[in-house]
Each structure stands twice: as C-alpha cells, then as structure tokens.
Design a protein around this motif. Structure first.
Motif, PDB file in Angstrom:
ATOM      1  N   GLY A 401       0.826  -1.203   0.000  1.00  0.00           N
ATOM      2  CA  GLY A 401       0.000   0.000   0.000  1.00  0.00           C
ATOM      3  C   GLY A 401       0.860   1.252   0.000  1.00  0.00           C
ATOM      4  N   ASP A 402       0.580   2.150   0.949  1.00  0.00           N
ATOM      5  CA  ASP A 402       1.314   3.417   1.020  1.00  0.00           C
ATOM      6  C   ASP A 402       2.566   3.318   1.880  1.00  0.00           C
ATOM      7  OD1 ASP A 402      -0.628   4.628  -0.541  1.00  0.00           O
ATOM      8  OD2 ASP A 402      -1.846   5.207   1.200  1.00  0.00           O
ATOM      9  N   TYR A 403       2.855   2.142   2.410  1.00  0.00           N
ATOM     10  CA  TYR A 403       3.963   2.015   3.355  1.00  0.00           C
ATOM     11  C   TYR A 403       4.988   0.999   2.856  1.00  0.00           C
ATOM     12  CZ  TYR A 403       0.587   4.269   6.462  1.00  0.00           C
ATOM     13  OH  TYR A 403      -0.327   5.124   7.013  1.00  0.00           O
ATOM     14  N   SER A 404       6.218   1.190   3.297  1.00  0.00           N
ATOM     15  CA  SER A 404       7.270   0.202   3.067  1.00  0.00           C
ATOM     16  C   SER A 404       7.737  -0.318   4.420  1.00  0.00           C
ATOM     17  CB  SER A 404       8.443   0.808   2.293  1.00  0.00           C
ATOM     18  OG  SER A 404       9.043   1.857   3.025  1.00  0.00           O
ATOM     19  N   TYR A 405       8.205  -1.545   4.413  1.00  0.00           N
ATOM     20  CA  TYR A 405       8.594  -2.206   5.662  1.00  0.00           C
ATOM     21  C   TYR A 405       9.952  -2.880   5.487  1.00  0.00           C
ATOM     22  CZ  TYR A 405       3.668  -1.718   6.980  1.00  0.00           C
ATOM     23  OH  TYR A 405       2.422  -1.219   7.275  1.00  0.00           O
ATOM     24  N   ARG A 406      10.724  -2.821   6.557  1.00  0.00           N
ATOM     25  CA  ARG A 406      11.996  -3.543   6.598  1.00  0.00           C
ATOM     26  C   ARG A 406      11.780  -4.811   7.417  1.00  0.00           C
ATOM     27  NH1 ARG A 406      17.543  -0.712   8.749  1.00  0.00           N
ATOM     28  NH2 ARG A 406      18.905  -2.548   8.739  1.00  0.00           N
ATOM     29  N   GLN A 407      12.069  -5.960   6.816  1.00  0.00           N
ATOM     30  CA  GLN A 407      11.720  -7.239   7.425  1.00  0.00           C
ATOM     31  C   GLN A 407      12.889  -7.827   8.226  1.00  0.00           C
ATOM     32  OE1 GLN A 407       8.889  -9.608   4.562  1.00  0.00           O
ATOM     33  NE2 GLN A 407      10.653  -8.918   3.409  1.00  0.00           N
ATOM     34  N   PHE A 408      12.548  -8.400   9.395  1.00  0.00           N
ATOM     35  CA  PHE A 408      13.549  -9.035  10.238  1.00  0.00           C
ATOM     36  C   PHE A 408      13.057 -10.413  10.663  1.00  0.00           C
ATOM     37  CE2 PHE A 408      14.448  -4.564  10.497  1.00  0.00           C
ATOM     38  CZ  PHE A 408      15.822  -4.534  10.371  1.00  0.00           C
ATOM     39  N   TRP A 409      13.881 -11.383  10.397  1.00  0.00           N
ATOM     40  CA  TRP A 409      13.601 -12.780  10.669  1.00  0.00           C
ATOM     41  C   TRP A 409      14.118 -13.094  12.067  1.00  0.00           C
ATOM     42  CZ3 TRP A 409      15.529 -16.771   6.487  1.00  0.00           C
ATOM     43  CH2 TRP A 409      14.973 -18.028   6.743  1.00  0.00           C
ATOM     44  N   ARG A 447       4.590  -3.987  12.166  1.00  0.00           N
ATOM     45  CA  ARG A 447       4.574  -3.114  13.329  1.00  0.00           C
ATOM     46  C   ARG A 447       5.359  -1.837  13.033  1.00  0.00           C
ATOM     47  NH1 ARG A 447       1.329  -6.359  14.540  1.00  0.00           N
ATOM     48  NH2 ARG A 447       1.076  -7.543  16.507  1.00  0.00           N
ATOM     49  N   SER A 448       5.040  -0.789  13.785  1.00  0.00           N
ATOM     50  CA  SER A 448       5.849   0.430  13.738  1.00  0.00           C
ATOM     51  C   SER A 448       6.815   0.405  14.911  1.00  0.00           C
ATOM     52  CB  SER A 448       4.957   1.667  13.832  1.00  0.00           C
ATOM     53  OG  SER A 448       4.350   1.746  15.112  1.00  0.00           O
ATOM     54  N   ALA A 449       7.860   1.203  14.837  1.00  0.00           N
ATOM     55  CA  ALA A 449       8.823   1.269  15.932  1.00  0.00           C
ATOM     56  C   ALA A 449       8.150   1.740  17.214  1.00  0.00           C
ATOM     57  CB  ALA A 449       9.967   2.212  15.553  1.00  0.00           C
ATOM     58  N   ALA A 450       7.233   2.690  17.094  1.00  0.00           N
ATOM     59  CA  ALA A 450       6.551   3.222  18.272  1.00  0.00           C
ATOM     60  C   ALA A 450       5.686   2.151  18.937  1.00  0.00           C
ATOM     61  CB  ALA A 450       5.704   4.430  17.883  1.00  0.00           C
ATOM     62  N   THR A 451       5.064   1.291  18.123  1.00  0.00           N
ATOM     63  CA  THR A 451       4.246   0.212  18.680  1.00  0.00           C
ATOM     64  C   THR A 451       5.101  -0.769  19.469  1.00  0.00           C
ATOM     65  OG1 THR A 451       2.698   0.396  16.826  1.00  0.00           O
ATOM     66  CG2 THR A 451       2.635  -1.639  18.114  1.00  0.00           C
ATOM     67  N   LEU A 452       6.294  -1.049  18.961  1.00  0.00           N
ATOM     68  CA  LEU A 452       7.170  -2.021  19.613  1.00  0.00           C
ATOM     69  C   LEU A 452       7.883  -1.441  20.825  1.00  0.00           C
ATOM     70  CD1 LEU A 452       8.763  -3.587  16.403  1.00  0.00           C
ATOM     71  CD2 LEU A 452       7.194  -4.750  17.964  1.00  0.00           C
ATOM     72  N   LEU A 453       8.280  -0.172  20.744  1.00  0.00           N
ATOM     73  CA  LEU A 453       9.172   0.381  21.766  1.00  0.00           C
ATOM     74  C   LEU A 453       8.640   1.614  22.479  1.00  0.00           C
ATOM     75  CD1 LEU A 453      12.540   0.086  19.784  1.00  0.00           C
ATOM     76  CD2 LEU A 453      11.846  -1.294  21.743  1.00  0.00           C
ATOM     77  N   GLY A 454       7.507   2.124  22.039  1.00  0.00           N
ATOM     78  CA  GLY A 454       7.017   3.375  22.608  1.00  0.00           C
ATOM     79  C   GLY A 454       7.527   4.554  21.796  1.00  0.00           C
ATOM     80  N   SER A 455       6.792   5.633  21.833  1.00  0.00           N
ATOM     81  CA  SER A 455       7.129   6.780  20.986  1.00  0.00           C
ATOM     82  C   SER A 455       8.419   7.480  21.402  1.00  0.00           C
ATOM     83  CB  SER A 455       5.974   7.797  21.003  1.00  0.00           C
ATOM     84  OG  SER A 455       5.715   8.209  22.336  1.00  0.00           O
TER      85      SER A 455
END
Length: 562
Positions: A401-409, A447-455
């Motif tokens: 969609g409108d976003y790109s994501y960096r994937q981590f295994w 996920r966004s960084a803020a969702t994982l770690l807080g803003s």
C-alpha cells in the motif's frame, strides 16, 4: 550415521571453531553443496571479497576450505591469517602515542609470518622472507603480550609488502596470491577497524587479492570504502528456508558426530531436523545442540529424546542472547542501546506469538516482523547489534500500500523456547519443523517502531559516555578529547581489560557448569579461566572432562577476542 559402538570420539569432533581443524578433519566433516561451491569459487578467485555472517555461521570454515583447496590445486598461493587477538592491542590505543603504527605493523607482520608458512608448503622459502618472518614473529609475540618496544623493529607498509610479495612468489606459478583474513576488522575497536580497511584497500594488485571475514551490523568501514565497489559481499549464513537446508544439515551431522547403534535408533530424523531449524542456519549451534542432546561431550550414555532436545534448544537460545547482552561490556558506550534491544526482542517475540496464536490450524506460521520505514538511526543501530548476535536476520524491504517495511527474521531457537509459534504447549518435533521450513517471508507481522518500543524510544538510545576522571563533568560528545570544565584529557576505559575482569557468568555456560566452577574452584573472572594452566582447575570439577574443559576455555577466548 552408524559408527562403531566401541569407538570413542576424538576431542576435535567437538571443536566448534574451524580454524583449529586440520585439512583432513575439515574435508571429512563438511559437506559441499552447490551454494558452498559458489562461495568457495569467490574466495579462491580474483578480486577483493568480504565474507559476512554472525558468529557460528561458517566463515572460518569457508576460509580454511579455500586455503586448503588452493594449497592442493596450486592455482594460487593462499595465505591464511587469523586476527582474533586484535583486541589484545586495544589498551595501547589509550596509553601509547604510537599505538596505531604498532597495530599496522602487527597486521602486516601476521601476513608475513603466514606467507612464510604457505610458501614453505609449496617450495623453497626465500632467505629474505625467512629473516623478516623471524623478526615479525618476535614482534607479534611482544605486541600480544603487551610488551612491545617503543619503536617497531619493522617498517612495513602495504605498498612495500605488495612489492615483496611479488618478488617472493616469482618462482611459484601461477604467481597469484590470495590473502584470507579471518576474524578481521574486530567489531569492538573502531580505530582498529578503520586502520584494517585502509590496509585491506591498499593490498591489491594484478597478482594479489584479499578476502576477509566480517560481521553484519557492527563492522565499520572507512568513509572512502564502498561496499560493492571496493569489495564484493559474500554471505556465509545459510537460510533455513532453502530447499536443500535440511539435507545439508543432516549430512553435516552424519559426517561430524560419532553415534552408536543405540543412539542412532533414538536419534530420529525429526530430532536432527528439529535441531537444524532451531540453529537458524548456524552450523556451530546445530552441532552444539546435537552433541548436548546425545550426551556426546563427555561420552555419557544419554539417548536422545524430545525433552533433551528442548533443553538443548533452550540453552542455545540463551547462549545467543548472552552474545547480545555481552555487547554492553564490549561496547560500553552503547549500553543503553543494548537495553532497548532487549525490549525490542521481547516485543517482537510477543508480536509473533499473538499473530501465530490466531492463525487457523494448517496455515503457515511466521518468524518475520516487518518494521515500518523509515527506520531511525537509533533503531537501525539497535537492529544492527541484534543482527551481529544472530538474534535477527535482515531481509529485503517490501512495500504494501502506502507504506514500506523492513523485514527481520527472528531466531528460531528463541521462538521455539518461548513457544511463540502457536503450536500448543508441547508441540512435536515434526510440527515445529513443518512450521519453520516454509517460506520465511510468506507472511509477516507488521509493526511500527513506536508500537514495539514506545514513541520515546529514541530518547533512550543515547551514548553512555564516561565523565571526566578529574572533575566528574559529563562529556559534551563522543569525540571530545578534553573536559570543557577543567581541561583534563579524557580517557576511555580499555574494553579488553574490562572483558578480562568480567565474571564467568558472562560466558554462555549452562547453570550446571557455572555452579560447578563456582563451587569447586576459585575462578571468578574470565581472566581466571584463561590463566588456568592446562585446564587443571576446570578438569577437577565433576562433569567437566577434557571436552568441556576445552570448550569453556574456548568460550573465554571467544568472549575476549572475538
């Protein structure tokens, strides 16, 4: 995989580091796939290459195989050089004005000594090389013992060494020289890394090419060094979703581990495959888990079963986390980044558990977390440290969609140990293997960084810089050399000396082995283990025989040097 029931394994069967294995052992205990042959072609061919992968991914194995292959074929003169002890020189950078010059002489001297050995295997060694190698060997011994002279006895430069290389190899067809640098560009001294890559870049001619093993995430290159242009990256790390992965790992187990007939019957393919997928593509971890579940390290009588396999997977997961946690000691200024990294691990695992628990039965589970881009510099640094330890693997970015994501295994052993695959409380080995051998990125958690770690996570990713020793004033910046308040020259503590003083709990040992050391010996620090002459104290402990004594010593050496 059936072996003679009465045959006891040699200690080298359990040697986890390939640089200590002979040519015969390497060829007998390794299997060559099409991918392996492609990597070896790049390492034995022309042009500079950087072999990249986390600890235990097989970098040393590839370099040693390339070395022995060239010695046998004589298509080029191979020179294998190991720089594992480079951190022993790090204290000089805090005390001696000539530390950089001494480091350069040490790097080049090690090449000369190894060259002398390689030429000796293929023909007569020029007298001038023999004399210089003797001087270099003395310098290496002095430098690593921190007894180096004020003025180096050698004055080598990359340019002069290149010229001499061509002269010394003139009578050795086909005159091509391949320099194989293992444990290169040490991850924990930025000064050494910059100097090493200056040398690496200059050691290049129509006759000479360099190959070096480096780490993902933490290796820093010089500003003028461009990956892809100055050196091609070659990935050592196997992918668990490769169609040939399980076949390859079974062959490694068959060649490497001595198994009696009774154990052979108990060690079903499902348990071998279970250890293989849990190892996350790291052969060293795979062999370690297999030897633990078989009880082979001390020639005990264990028969492998799922409970022992789960214990081995849990111990491997913890040892991998220990590698990451140790970065707080090895890179003290990044201590707060490591704390954020621990939180990130926990949140990634929880996100995967939530996602997989809600997957319908029969649908593919995932081990991939996709983090919305852009990834900040602070988060990028945290993820780089996780990648160095092998806890995550950086995959390609994707757009949705409108976003790109960096994937981590995420590391499979951790997901299995944390029961984050949605397979129930005690899944079978077959179910775990099936869940982790599909396409790694067929599905993913976004996920966004803020969702994982807080803003406010970036506010916590700050350098932990030691204050002025004289007045206690905080440092203005990492590059500051003098205190803004009192003018005192600022100093950094020696990482090498801090690692020697680290408690033995910092090593990736099981609780049983740690308790044995603490209860039955006076050894309390990593340095105490390294000073244990002939491993006498270690071998006096119950349940610690020659194999485990050597392994504990290797862990201490790796903790300090690698």
């Amino acid at each position: 995989m059936v072996k003679d029931e009465q045959t006891e394994p040699s200690e080298n069967v359990f040697e986890e580091r390939a640089e200590y294995l002979s040519s015969e052992e390497l060829h007998a205990w390794t299997t060559r796939t099409h991918r392996d042959n492609q990597i070896l072609e790049k390492l034995t061919g022309p042009g500079p290459k950087l072999l990249i992968g986390p600890r235990g991914s097989g970098k040393s194995t590839y370099l040693r195989l390339a070395y022995f292959s060239l010695l046998e074929s004589q298509q080029a003169l191979p020179v294998y050089v190991n720089y594992a002890k480079s951190l022993a020189l790090e204290p000089n950078f805090h005390r001696n004005a000539n530390a950089l010059a001494m480091f350069r002489q040490w790097v080049l001297s090690r090449i000369v000594v190894s060259l002398n050995e390689s030429i000796g295997k293929m023909g007569a060694v020029p007298e001038s090389l023999q004399q210089l190698a003797g001087t270099c060997a003395t310098l290496i011994e002095q430098v690593e013992a921190r007894q180096a002279p004020e003025v180096p006895p050698t004055n080598l430069t990359p340019t002069s060494l290149l010229q001499q290389l061509e002269e010394w190899t003139e009578g050795i067809p086909p005159r091509r020289v391949v320099l194989l640098f293992d444990d290169a560009a040490h991850a924990f001294s930025s000064e050494q890394q910059r100097e090493f890559f200056e040398i690496f870049t200059q050691l290049r001619s129509r006759y000479v090419s360099c190959k070096a093993a480096v780490y993902p995430g933490v290796t820093n290159y010089t500003p003028t060094f461009q990956l892809g242009h100055d050196a091609q990256l070659v990935e050592a790390w196997m992918r668990p979703d490769d169609p040939d992965y399980l076949v390859t790992m079974r062959e490694i187990a068959s060649r490497r581990l001595p198994v009696s007939e009774g154990r052979e019957q108990a060690l079903r393919d499902s348990l071998v495959d279970y250890a293989a997928v849990a190892s996350f593509g790291l052969p060293r971890g795979f062999l370690l888990m297999l030897s633990e579940m078989l009880g082979l390290d001390e020639v005990s009588n264990l028969l492998p079963n799922k409970r022992l396999a789960d214990e081995a997977v849990g111990n491997f997961a913890q040892s991998t986390r220990d590698v990451f946690d140790a970065l707080a000691l090895k890179l003290p200024r990044y201590k707060r980044f490591i704390e954020v990294g621990k939180q990130l691990q926990a949140q990634m695992i929880e996100s995967l558990r939530e996602f997989n628990d809600n997957r319908p039965e029969g649908e593919q589970r995932t081990a991939v977390v996709a983090i919305q881009e852009p990834v900040s510099a602070e988060l990028g640094r945290v993820l780089a440290f996780l990648e160095y330890a092998g806890l995550v693997r950086d995959l390609r970015s994707i757009s949705q969609g409108d976003y790109s994501y960096r994937q981590f295994w995420m590391h499979h052993a951790i997901l299995l140990h944390e029961n984050a695959l949605g397979l129930g409380r005690n899944p079978s080995a077959q179910a775990a293997v099936a869940a982790l051998t599909g396409r790694a990125n067929a599905s993913r958690v976004r996920r966004s960084a803020a969702t994982l770690l807080g803003s406010n996570y970036a506010d916590r990713c700050v350098l932990d810089l030691p204050p002025c020793e004289r007045c206690g004033e905080p440092r203005a910046a990492a590059e500051a050399q003098y205190c803004l308040r009192c003018g005192n020259r600022l100093k950094d503590a020696s990482v090498f000396e801090e690692l020697l003083r680290a408690p033995i709990e910092s090593l990736p040992l099981t609780r049983k082995k740690l308790d044995g050391i603490l209860e039955h010996t006076e050894m309390r620090s990593v340095q105490d283990i390294l000073l244990d002459v002939e491993q006498a104290q270690l071998r006096s402990i119950r349940f610690v025989g020659p194999v485990w004594a050597s392994r504990i010593t290797r862990y201490a050496e790796e903790f300090v040097y690698v």
